[in-house]
Design a protein around this motif. Structure first.
Motif, mmCIF file in Angstrom:
data_model
loop_
_atom_site.group_PDB
_atom_site.id
_atom_site.type_symbol
_atom_site.label_atom_id
_atom_site.label_comp_id
_atom_site.label_asym_id
_atom_site.label_seq_id
_atom_site.Cartn_x
_atom_site.Cartn_y
_atom_site.Cartn_z
ATOM 1 N N GLY A 100 0.809 -1.207 0.000
ATOM 2 C CA GLY A 100 0.000 0.000 0.000
ATOM 3 C C GLY A 100 0.843 1.257 0.000
ATOM 4 O O GLY A 100 0.526 2.229 -0.690
ATOM 5 N N ASP A 101 1.942 1.254 0.754
ATOM 6 C CA ASP A 101 2.833 2.414 0.775
ATOM 7 C C ASP A 101 3.568 2.566 -0.547
ATOM 8 O O ASP A 101 3.732 3.672 -1.070
ATOM 9 N N ARG A 102 4.029 1.450 -1.105
ATOM 10 C CA ARG A 102 4.791 1.513 -2.355
ATOM 11 C C ARG A 102 3.943 2.060 -3.493
ATOM 12 O O ARG A 102 4.447 2.728 -4.400
ATOM 13 N N ASN A 103 2.628 1.797 -3.441
ATOM 14 C CA ASN A 103 1.718 2.274 -4.489
ATOM 15 C C ASN A 103 1.144 3.654 -4.194
ATOM 16 O O ASN A 103 0.400 4.203 -5.000
ATOM 17 N N SER A 104 1.490 4.205 -3.015
ATOM 18 C CA SER A 104 0.951 5.506 -2.625
ATOM 19 C C SER A 104 1.627 6.639 -3.385
ATOM 20 O O SER A 104 2.805 6.563 -3.746
ATOM 21 N N ARG A 105 0.873 7.710 -3.599
ATOM 22 C CA ARG A 105 1.448 8.896 -4.264
ATOM 23 C C ARG A 105 2.492 9.572 -3.386
ATOM 24 O O ARG A 105 3.263 10.412 -3.861
ATOM 25 N N PHE A 106 2.519 9.210 -2.095
ATOM 26 C CA PHE A 106 3.479 9.808 -1.173
ATOM 27 C C PHE A 106 4.778 9.002 -1.077
ATOM 28 O O PHE A 106 5.696 9.406 -0.373
ATOM 29 N N PHE A 107 4.844 7.874 -1.764
ATOM 30 C CA PHE A 107 6.054 7.048 -1.689
ATOM 31 C C PHE A 107 7.180 7.700 -2.491
ATOM 32 O O PHE A 107 7.038 7.992 -3.675
ATOM 33 N N ASP A 108 8.309 7.946 -1.835
ATOM 34 C CA ASP A 108 9.474 8.554 -2.483
ATOM 35 C C ASP A 108 10.596 7.519 -2.537
ATOM 36 O O ASP A 108 11.218 7.231 -1.517
ATOM 37 N N PRO A 109 10.877 6.927 -3.704
ATOM 38 C CA PRO A 109 11.922 5.906 -3.787
ATOM 39 C C PRO A 109 13.304 6.438 -3.444
ATOM 40 O O PRO A 109 14.216 5.657 -3.155
ATOM 41 N N ASN A 110 13.476 7.774 -3.476
ATOM 42 C CA ASN A 110 14.762 8.376 -3.125
ATOM 43 C C ASN A 110 14.791 8.872 -1.680
ATOM 44 O O ASN A 110 15.753 9.507 -1.266
ATOM 45 N N GLY A 111 13.741 8.568 -0.935
ATOM 46 C CA GLY A 111 13.646 9.041 0.440
ATOM 47 C C GLY A 111 14.584 8.307 1.385
ATOM 48 O O GLY A 111 15.209 7.305 1.037
ATOM 49 N N PHE A 112 14.626 8.795 2.624
ATOM 50 C CA PHE A 112 15.527 8.276 3.658
ATOM 51 C C PHE A 112 14.919 7.037 4.305
ATOM 52 O O PHE A 112 13.748 7.029 4.690
ATOM 53 N N ALA A 113 15.733 5.991 4.460
ATOM 54 C CA ALA A 113 15.262 4.759 5.106
ATOM 55 C C ALA A 113 16.403 4.097 5.861
ATOM 56 O O ALA A 113 17.580 4.436 5.673
ATOM 57 N N GLN A 114 16.050 3.149 6.723
ATOM 58 C CA GLN A 114 17.016 2.313 7.419
ATOM 59 C C GLN A 114 16.601 0.861 7.229
ATOM 60 O O GLN A 114 15.424 0.562 7.012
ATOM 61 N N GLN A 115 17.576 -0.044 7.335
ATOM 62 C CA GLN A 115 17.267 -1.462 7.231
ATOM 63 C C GLN A 115 18.290 -2.256 8.033
ATOM 64 O O GLN A 115 19.397 -1.787 8.304
ATOM 65 N N ALA A 116 17.894 -3.476 8.407
ATOM 66 C CA ALA A 116 18.790 -4.362 9.143
ATOM 67 C C ALA A 116 18.357 -5.799 8.896
ATOM 68 O O ALA A 116 17.174 -6.075 8.658
ATOM 69 N N ASN A 117 19.327 -6.710 8.951
ATOM 70 C CA ASN A 117 18.997 -8.126 8.805
ATOM 71 C C ASN A 117 18.146 -8.614 9.975
ATOM 72 O O ASN A 117 17.227 -9.421 9.793
ATOM 73 N N SER A 118 18.440 -8.112 11.179
ATOM 74 C CA SER A 118 17.666 -8.507 12.354
ATOM 75 C C SER A 118 17.788 -7.432 13.420
ATOM 76 O O SER A 118 18.675 -6.576 13.373
ATOM 77 N N ALA A 119 16.864 -7.488 14.383
ATOM 78 C CA ALA A 119 16.883 -6.540 15.499
ATOM 79 C C ALA A 119 16.195 -7.182 16.693
ATOM 80 O O ALA A 119 15.272 -7.989 16.537
ATOM 81 N N PHE A 120 16.658 -6.803 17.890
ATOM 82 C CA PHE A 120 16.032 -7.279 19.121
ATOM 83 C C PHE A 120 15.875 -6.084 20.054
ATOM 84 O O PHE A 120 16.862 -5.442 20.430
ATOM 85 N N LEU A 121 14.619 -5.770 20.416
ATOM 86 C CA LEU A 121 14.308 -4.620 21.256
ATOM 87 C C LEU A 121 13.576 -5.080 22.508
ATOM 88 O O LEU A 121 12.778 -6.029 22.467
ATOM 89 N N THR A 122 13.843 -4.400 23.624
ATOM 90 C CA THR A 122 13.160 -4.709 24.879
ATOM 91 C C THR A 122 12.423 -3.483 25.389
ATOM 92 O O THR A 122 12.843 -2.337 25.134
ATOM 93 N N ASP A 123 11.321 -3.724 26.109
ATOM 94 C CA ASP A 123 10.514 -2.651 26.696
ATOM 95 C C ASP A 123 10.196 -1.596 25.635
ATOM 96 O O ASP A 123 10.582 -0.440 25.745
ATOM 97 N N VAL A 124 9.439 -2.021 24.629
ATOM 98 C CA VAL A 124 9.179 -1.190 23.443
ATOM 99 C C VAL A 124 7.834 -0.490 23.578
ATOM 100 O O VAL A 124 6.824 -1.119 23.913
ATOM 101 N N HIS A 125 7.815 0.816 23.280
ATOM 102 C CA HIS A 125 6.587 1.608 23.301
ATOM 103 C C HIS A 125 6.411 2.296 21.950
ATOM 104 O O HIS A 125 7.261 3.075 21.535
#
Length: 207
Positions: free
Chosen positions: A154-179
């Motif tokens: 849905g985001d990729r097809n949105s008119r607001f999706f910017d393929p040149n925009g800022f993003a982060q990625q990771a193979n995995s993540a572990f978070l504790t006490d998340v809000h």
């Protein structure tokens, strides 16, 4: 692009993420078994999602804009997980009922067995964690070049999706006490053991 292998502190990560990503949020828990919905209009009501632990395989974080049914634009950052294991799930939203006043709808689960989700997306305006570790983290990757985690159809097809925009990625993540303070949550599958849903008068939020 800053690339880091191994463990990365959430506090250090947040110092770079917060000023760079668009501010944040999207709707209430939509659990779809099977194919992910293309898109939906949000209510615009913010709600809380609290997790004791969040264990992610395939992480993507990117900015976009959600739209309410009234047409209001809501800037959000989306946390996408290809696969997530969650313990201690809590979701709460406060609803004001005419004459009766505020009531809190609270959903909990995963106290004894882990909640599992596939293609999970949380559209948020705020995120905090007491500790977060990331493996093979990329900060500053173009949104259209994200490969380690999912981007919502849905985001990729949105008119607001910017393929040149800022993003982060990771193979995995572990978070504790998340809000999370969110306006929308969606998932291809969302399996919740020990599910408990309660409506109580007054304010009884997750955090």
């Amino acid at each position: 692009m800053l690339r880091s292998a191994g463990r990365t502190s959430w506090k250090r990560f947040a110092c770079i993420l917060v000023p760079s990503a668009v501010a944040a949020a999207a709707l209430g828990i939509a659990m779809a078994q099977g194919a992910l919905a293309v898109s939906f209009l949000i209510s615009g009501q913010k709600f809380q999602v609290a997790l004791d632990t969040l264990d992610v395989r395939g992480l993507a974080i990117y900015g976009t804009v959600d739209v309410t049914k009234k047409g209001t634009l809501v800037p959000v950052f989306v946390t996408g997980a290809s696969h997530a294991k969650i313990s201690g799930l809590c979701q709460s939203v406060v609803i004001t009922i005419p004459v009766l006043g505020p009531y809190t709808l609270k959903i909990t689960g995963g106290d004894h067995s882990r909640v599992e989700a596939r293609n999970l997306f949380l559209d948020a305006t705020a995120l905090s964690s007491s500790q977060a570790n990331f493996d093979d983290l990329d900060i500053g990757v173009a949104t259209g070049a994200v490969s380690k985690g999912p981007i919502s159809r849905g985001d990729r097809n949105s008119r607001f999706f910017d393929p040149n925009g800022f993003a982060q990625q990771a193979n995995s993540a572990f978070l504790t006490d998340v809000h999370f303070t969110t306006v929308a949550v969606s998932a291809a599958t969302f399996n919740v053991p020990d599910l408990d849903v309660r409506l109580r008068q007054g304010h009884h939020e997750c955090f």
